[in-house]
Design a protein around this motif. Structure first.
Motif: not given
Length: 408
Positions: A184-190, A257-267
């Motif tokens: 609602r504040a205008g941010r792109d949210v995932h 809002v962009t919905l995603l599955g469980h966070f697995l990590g980052a490379e």
């Protein structure tokens, strides 16, 4: 500090309710608070408000007396309410006293190590809150070090975050509320989603919490859960913002809002997510159906007018499995909390493998004189919310009073 017959640690709702019941029973005691009365509530984000209606504020001798019982108090209003409660019951609170350790004392009783020195007590009641240590998944360590990463308890408002999209990890009540506020504040949210039950804010002409209370859902004990670890499950998704409205994965997806599955990590700057969004939504839908079943049963038992409760709407579970974090402003972890008593309570065998106290009606079964209140699922599902704290306080205070020789 010296000695005291009974010491209550924590001056939030549970500690103050405990103080009220102890005073009523004629048990002398002190309440130690590391900072100020209602400190945990002071630290919540700026727009925070209750998810349960104001009428659920049922602390002993101090029920809600305002003119908006079906509304939802804002953070500062909750703090003011608790300050008034402490004053009204003349709670013997000592602010600015941090308890750093509790251990058994030779000859009986317990010793507390505090910022003001050692204190011996025959009985100690820990009322340090249901949500003590913010939890981060192990995969959090793989995120880029130069990307701002905060826990939900450190979030204040959208303006304090750096510019750029925001990744929120965890879709319980806090995660969903913050994701909505940021959007609602205008941010792109995932939003990296896990499993959480959900329900409509209003069912017929009553709030969801009224139904949860009347059906007995909030009176369920740990023994009613499929396994002990289920007490870690998220609370039913809803929000009190704007007078209360539905808030769950479907509503967030509908608003963008962009919905995603469980966070697995980052490379590097490539974040990875599990392909399990559909399963998480299905789990929540199953709990929704179960809760609505309790509602329908209550309606039938009481001869109430039939309700039109629509089934969950279709859900588009297509979700990215990778996300480029380049340009992102922050990652907010809202992956729940864990008990933290064992890190400073040096009493062997007092906690189970999940960190929860092993007790009978709040009294430790392994450490004589040690009691608990305000713990999630201490006695019932409602044990850590305003609606249930008073009931538990009366039970625990009764045990303390008997121990102190003040009768039943």
């Amino acid at each position: 500090m010296g000695r005291s017959e009974v010491v209550v640690v924590g001056a939030g709702p549970a500690g103050l309710a405990m103080s009220c019941e102890l005073s009523r029973a004629g048990v002398e005691h002190v309440v130690l608070e590391r900072a100020r009365v209602a400190q945990t509530w002071r630290g919540r984000w700026d727009s925070f408000c209750l998810v349960t209606p104001n009428w659920t504020l049922q602390l002993p001798d101090f029920p809600y007396d305002g003119d908006d019982p079906d509304g939802f108090m804002l953070r500062d209003e909750v703090v003011a309410y608790l300050e008034r409660y402490a004053e009204a019951i003349e709670a013997p609170v000592h602010e600015g006293v941090d308890v750093t350790a509790v251990r058994p004392r030779a000859g009986g009783g317990l010793t507390l190590e505090t910022s003001e020195g050692s204190l011996d007590a025959q009985t100690v009641v820990l009322a340090t809150g249901a949500y003590q240590r913010a939890h981060r998944p192990a995969a959090a360590a793989t995120l880029p070090a130069d990307l701002l990463q905060i826990d939900v308890e450190d979030y204040r408002n959208p303006a304090e975050l750096p510019a750029g999209p925001v990744l929120v990890v965890g879709s319980g009540q806090s995660g969903c509320q913050i994701a909505e506020e940021l959007h609602r504040a205008g941010r792109d949210v995932h939003l990296a989603c896990g499993r959480a039950p959900w329900g409509p804010r209003r069912i017929g002409d009553r709030d969801l919490v009224w139904w949860a209370h009347q059906t007995g859902f909030l009176d369920q004990s740990v023994s009613a859960l499929p396994d002990p670890s289920a007490r870690r499950a998220a609370n039913v998704l809803a929000t009190g913002q704007g007078g209360g409205h539905d808030l769950h994965l479907r509503t967030l997806q509908a608003m963008g809002v962009t919905l995603l599955g469980h966070f697995l990590g980052a490379e590097g700057r490539r974040a990875r997510f599990a392909p399990d969004l559909a399963e998480s939504v299905a789990w929540g839908d199953e709990r929704h159906v179960q809760l609505m079943g309790l509602v329908r049963k209550l309606v039938a038992e009481r001869g109430m007018a039939p309700l039109d409760i629509p089934p969950p709407e279709p859900f588009d579970a297509a979700a990215p499995e990778e996300l480029d974090l380049a340009g992102f402003g922050a990652v907010i972890f809202a992956a729940g909390f864990r008990p933290d008593h064992a890190s400073w309570v040096d009493c062997a065998g007092t906690f189970d493998e999940l960190g929860y106290p092993i007790h009978e009606d709040g009294a430790s079964v392994t450490t004589d004189g040690l009691h608990f209140i305000g713990v999630h699922f201490l006695r019932k599902r409602k044990s850590s919310i305003f609606l249930g704290i008073g009931e538990d306080a009366a039970v625990v205070a009764g045990r303390v009073a008997i121990r102190a020789g003040r009768g039943a």
